[in-house]
Scaffold this active site. Structure first.
Site, PDB file in Angstrom:
ATOM      1  N   HIS A 160       2.670 -15.651  -3.494  1.00  0.00           N
ATOM      2  CA  HIS A 160       3.885 -16.474  -3.511  1.00  0.00           C
ATOM      3  C   HIS A 160       4.719 -16.184  -4.758  1.00  0.00           C
ATOM      4  O   HIS A 160       4.197 -15.701  -5.765  1.00  0.00           O
ATOM      5  CB  HIS A 160       3.505 -17.965  -3.541  1.00  0.00           C
ATOM      6  CG  HIS A 160       2.940 -18.494  -2.261  1.00  0.00           C
ATOM      7  ND1 HIS A 160       1.777 -19.221  -2.192  1.00  0.00           N
ATOM      8  CD2 HIS A 160       3.408 -18.417  -0.985  1.00  0.00           C
ATOM      9  CE1 HIS A 160       1.540 -19.573  -0.934  1.00  0.00           C
ATOM     10  NE2 HIS A 160       2.517 -19.096  -0.180  1.00  0.00           N
ATOM     11  N   CYS A 247       0.037 -25.329  -6.741  1.00  0.00           N
ATOM     12  CA  CYS A 247      -0.228 -25.463  -5.299  1.00  0.00           C
ATOM     13  C   CYS A 247      -0.837 -26.799  -4.907  1.00  0.00           C
ATOM     14  O   CYS A 247      -0.675 -27.237  -3.779  1.00  0.00           O
ATOM     15  CB  CYS A 247      -1.217 -24.405  -4.826  1.00  0.00           C
ATOM     16  SG  CYS A 247      -0.973 -22.802  -5.527  1.00  0.00           S
TER      17      CYS A 247
HETATM   18  C1  CIR Z   1      -3.252 -19.626   1.485  1.00  0.00           C
HETATM   19  O1  CIR Z   1      -3.471 -18.420   1.583  1.00  0.00           O
HETATM   20  O2  CIR Z   1      -2.340 -20.180   2.096  1.00  0.00           O
HETATM   21  C2  CIR Z   1      -4.144 -20.435   0.579  1.00  0.00           C
HETATM   22  N1  CIR Z   1      -5.463 -19.893   0.605  1.00  0.00           N
HETATM   23  C3  CIR Z   1      -3.616 -20.437  -0.823  1.00  0.00           C
HETATM   24  C4  CIR Z   1      -2.277 -21.119  -0.952  1.00  0.00           C
HETATM   25  C5  CIR Z   1      -1.833 -21.234  -2.352  1.00  0.00           C
HETATM   26  N2  CIR Z   1      -0.612 -21.943  -2.443  1.00  0.00           N
HETATM   27  C6  CIR Z   1       0.356 -21.691  -3.319  1.00  0.00           C
HETATM   28  O3  CIR Z   1       0.272 -20.730  -4.078  1.00  0.00           O
HETATM   29  N3  CIR Z   1       1.419 -22.459  -3.303  1.00  0.00           N
END
Ligand code: CIR
Length: 265
Positions: A160, A247
């Site tokens: 991201h 997150c």
């Molecule tokens: C994903 O791949 O969607 C989750 N394992 C990690 C999401 C992390 N979120 C973020 O960086 N905002």
């Protein structure tokens, strides 16, 4: 009043999505404990915590940041890029409704909240594997009435935009220059991550302090050298799921009516 919405770690957390990391064994009980400590840090920094229950059917639901973008004037419910995560927004809608009018991104666009970095009245949108190019104009059409613009930013090598860059003080960003070209974001003071710590650009700013993973000691010293106050947290198990400190929460100022609703819970 500052509100932080969090969600407990799912018992199915070990089945999380992974894009750039190899799957490593995750100690889910330890992840739950680390998450609880993270929540305690938010409270210690003055947040009023609104904790949502775990979602057993959604392994990644602890990463609430991806489900919404909360601005002062409205909140935008996203359409997450990973199909396994789409249903996570269903319980975020009622959680945010007391605080903000809601806008919603609809199919076919996809956007993860982790791709949206707000600097002033600009929403920088990471053009990641989760966020479709069309999401930039779709988001802008929802926020333009409130004076915001949305600008797409290319990324390489990370999940991201906020894996690559976050705001750590007014007009100052922490950045991994290998993953994003910070000059695209205008004139900003920058702190670069230590090259040995590529995952170190994700910091959660609360007031004048950043909540920050204690794994990144070299970059932490760089932050402290420029006067950023660091509140360390151990998030090793959450990091195995490609999650960072931004997150795991949605942090925003409650409006006067929102404050009343929150305290009535
Ligand atoms: C994903 O791949 O969607 C989750 N394992 C990690 C999401 C992390 N979120 C973020 O960086 N905002």
């Amino acid at each position: 009043m500052t509100v932080a919405i969090t969600r407990e770690v799912s018992p199915s957390f070990a089945a999380c999505q992974l894009t750039h990391l190899e799957r490593a064994p995750i100690d889910v009980a330890l992840a739950m404990l680390q998450h609880r400590r993270y929540e305690e840090s938010l409270v210690a920094l003055g947040c009023d915590l609104l904790r949502l229950p775990a979602e057993p059917a959604f392994p990644d639901a602890v990463f609430v940041e991806d489900t919404a973008i909360v601005l002062d004037e409205l909140a935008v419910i996203t359409r997450p890029g990973a199909e396994s995560r789409r249903g996570e927004t269903d319980t975020i809608v009622p959680a945010l409704r007391p605080f903000r009018p809601l806008g919603r991104l609809g199919a076919p666009v996809t956007l993860d909240g982790g791709d949206v970095l707000r600097i002033g009245r600009t929403l920088f949108v990471g053009l990641s594997s989760r966020t479709s190019p069309e999401a930039v104009s779709a988001l802008e059409s929802l926020v333009a009435p409130f004076g915001y613009r949305a600008v797409g930013v290319p990324l390489t090598g990370c999940l991201h935009l906020k894996s690559a860059i976050t705001e750590v003080a007014d007009n100052t960003v922490l950045v991994n220059p290998r993953w994003v070209d910070v000059t695209r974001l205008g004139r900003l003071e920058t702190v670069e991550v230590d090259p040995a710590e590529p995952y170190a650009a994700n910091a959660l700013k609360i007031g004048r302090t950043v909540v920050y993973p204690d794994a990144h000691q070299r970059t932490r010293r760089r932050l402290e050298r420029v006067g950023v106050e660091v509140h360390p947290v151990d998030v090793s198990e959450l990091a195995k799921a490609e999650g960072g400190v931004t997150c795991c929460s949605l942090v925003f100022e409650a409006t006067a009516s929102g404050a009343r609703v929150a305290s009535e819970r």
